[in-house]
Design an enzyme around this catalytic site. Structure first.
Site, PDB file in Angstrom:
ATOM      1  N   TYR A  31       0.824  -1.201   0.000  1.00  0.00           N
ATOM      2  CA  TYR A  31       0.000   0.000   0.000  1.00  0.00           C
ATOM      3  C   TYR A  31       0.857   1.249   0.000  1.00  0.00           C
ATOM      4  O   TYR A  31       2.080   1.176   0.185  1.00  0.00           O
ATOM      5  CB  TYR A  31      -0.945   0.009   1.211  1.00  0.00           C
ATOM      6  CG  TYR A  31      -0.280   0.303   2.539  1.00  0.00           C
ATOM      7  CD1 TYR A  31       0.571  -0.618   3.131  1.00  0.00           C
ATOM      8  CD2 TYR A  31      -0.497   1.517   3.184  1.00  0.00           C
ATOM      9  CE1 TYR A  31       1.187  -0.338   4.341  1.00  0.00           C
ATOM     10  CE2 TYR A  31       0.123   1.800   4.400  1.00  0.00           C
ATOM     11  CZ  TYR A  31       0.963   0.869   4.975  1.00  0.00           C
ATOM     12  OH  TYR A  31       1.575   1.148   6.161  1.00  0.00           O
ATOM     13  N   LYS A 145       6.530  -1.971   1.764  1.00  0.00           N
ATOM     14  CA  LYS A 145       5.370  -1.368   2.426  1.00  0.00           C
ATOM     15  C   LYS A 145       4.196  -2.347   2.362  1.00  0.00           C
ATOM     16  O   LYS A 145       3.236  -2.181   1.609  1.00  0.00           O
ATOM     17  CB  LYS A 145       5.020   0.002   1.821  1.00  0.00           C
ATOM     18  CG  LYS A 145       4.155   0.851   2.765  1.00  0.00           C
ATOM     19  CD  LYS A 145       4.194   2.313   2.412  1.00  0.00           C
ATOM     20  CE  LYS A 145       3.135   3.130   3.108  1.00  0.00           C
ATOM     21  NZ  LYS A 145       3.339   3.283   4.551  1.00  0.00           N
ATOM     22  N   GLU A 178      12.369   2.660  13.859  1.00  0.00           N
ATOM     23  CA  GLU A 178      11.470   3.698  13.354  1.00  0.00           C
ATOM     24  C   GLU A 178      10.184   3.637  14.169  1.00  0.00           C
ATOM     25  O   GLU A 178      10.007   2.741  15.007  1.00  0.00           O
ATOM     26  CB  GLU A 178      11.166   3.477  11.868  1.00  0.00           C
ATOM     27  CG  GLU A 178      10.505   2.126  11.600  1.00  0.00           C
ATOM     28  CD  GLU A 178      10.310   1.810  10.119  1.00  0.00           C
ATOM     29  OE1 GLU A 178      10.186   2.731   9.299  1.00  0.00           O
ATOM     30  OE2 GLU A 178      10.269   0.607   9.789  1.00  0.00           O
ATOM     31  N   LEU A 203      11.280   1.077   6.856  1.00  0.00           N
ATOM     32  CA  LEU A 203      10.655   1.536   5.626  1.00  0.00           C
ATOM     33  C   LEU A 203      11.306   2.878   5.288  1.00  0.00           C
ATOM     34  O   LEU A 203      11.345   3.781   6.130  1.00  0.00           O
ATOM     35  CB  LEU A 203       9.141   1.730   5.822  1.00  0.00           C
ATOM     36  CG  LEU A 203       8.449   2.136   4.521  1.00  0.00           C
ATOM     37  CD1 LEU A 203       8.289   0.940   3.601  1.00  0.00           C
ATOM     38  CD2 LEU A 203       7.110   2.788   4.788  1.00  0.00           C
TER      39      LEU A 203
END
Ligand code: PLP
Length: 284
Positions: A31, A145, A178, A203
């Site tokens: 996505y 992702k 992250e 990511l």
């Protein structure tokens, strides 16, 4: 609200895919979230490039050509009359009888939805947001992702339960990877901007990439390297970046004040530069 599903624009309440869609069965899909700010798509090219990369890594064909997807994106935004919104794009490997193996002739499904949003509150921006650290329990292809987001769902829920805005995930070596849905940044006591380098362990945020480029243009010294939780506690500033938060100051981490406990100048400068790059005033 209008959504797009496999070639049709449909009322949001009626937008659905089949129960044997592999996105539903296996989280076999990817996505993107592209923000619409003042009617403009932010970092569209970057998000489309990353979508292509995610698809390529999973050997899912493009459901439509990127140029066609751009037309659909604009049409969904237009039909929703969106000025400030989150445009969500999902591509799944498609509908096939449940079997772990890739289907022979996949027809990937494409779904777009659009939701109006105010992004953050003025108070969140003015005061900064609290974050907490949690163990990073994800897989080793965080660069894709993927819609397999359960670890991030659990991380964000821990943050919510702790009264925080975001969870910073930490690998066993003590370094911050992250946020659950954002990249993590600190500014050292010497004024150096630090964020983790792109690898399979994070990511590579599109907003992250833009902020690094803008930091370079502004002459802000930066380093792409892993940093520890201890280093973050001692940082002068901290912030997160993502399509929906842009650059958002983090003023508390695990209950400790970062710097003097107020948003820092570098985050403010980079957020302003990002908005100028997008070409719209800050919506918050
Ligand atoms: N890291 C993770 C795990 C994310 O889910 C996201 C966005 O949702 C980001 C980073 C930020 O990426 P971007 O700036 O492309 O929105």
């Amino acid at each position: 609200r209008i959504a797009y599903v496999n070639g049709r624009y449909v009322p949001h309440g009626e937008a659905s895919v089949h129960v044997e869609d592999r996105g539903f069965q296996f989280a076999d899909g990817v996505y993107e979230v592209v923000t619409v700010v003042g009617g403009k798509l932010a970092d569209e090219e970057g998000h489309l490039a990353r979508l292509g990369r995610s698809l390529g890594e999973l050997q899912i064909p493009w459901p439509v050509k990127p140029a066609v997807l751009k037309v659909i994106m604009r049409e969904v935004v237009r039909r929703n009359g969106a000025q400030n919104a989150l445009l969500y794009i999902q591509v799944n490997r498609g509908v096939a009888p449940r079997d772990f193996r890739f289907p022979a002739n996949p027809r990937p499904s494409l779904v777009l939805t659009c939701r109006r949003t105010k992004f953050q509150t003025a108070r969140q921006l003015a005061e900064g947001v609290p974050c907490v650290t949690v163990p990073d329990i994800r897989w080793l292809r965080r660069d894709i992702k993927s819609v397999a987001l359960l670890a991030q769902v659990l991380a964000k829920q821990k943050a919510v339960e702790a009264g925080a805005f975001e969870a910073w995930q930490v690998d066993p070596d003590g370094t911050v990877t992250e946020g659950s849905s954002s990249n993590a940044w600190i500014v050292t006591a010497d004024g150096v901007l630090v964020t983790r380098p792109a690898s399979n362990l994070i990511l590579n945020g599109i907003t992250r990439q833009s902020i690094l480029r803008l930091a370079g243009e502004l002459g802000i010294p930066f380093e792409e390297r892993p940093f520890t939780v201890e280093e973050a506690y001692a940082a002068r500033e901290a912030f997160i970046s993502s399509a929906s938060t842009f650059a958002l100051p983090v003023t508390r981490l695990d209950g400790r004040s970062i710097g003097d406990g107020t948003p820092g100048p570098l985050c403010r400068k980079l957020r302003q530069a990002y908005m100028e790059y997008v070409g719209s005033p800050d919506p918050v």
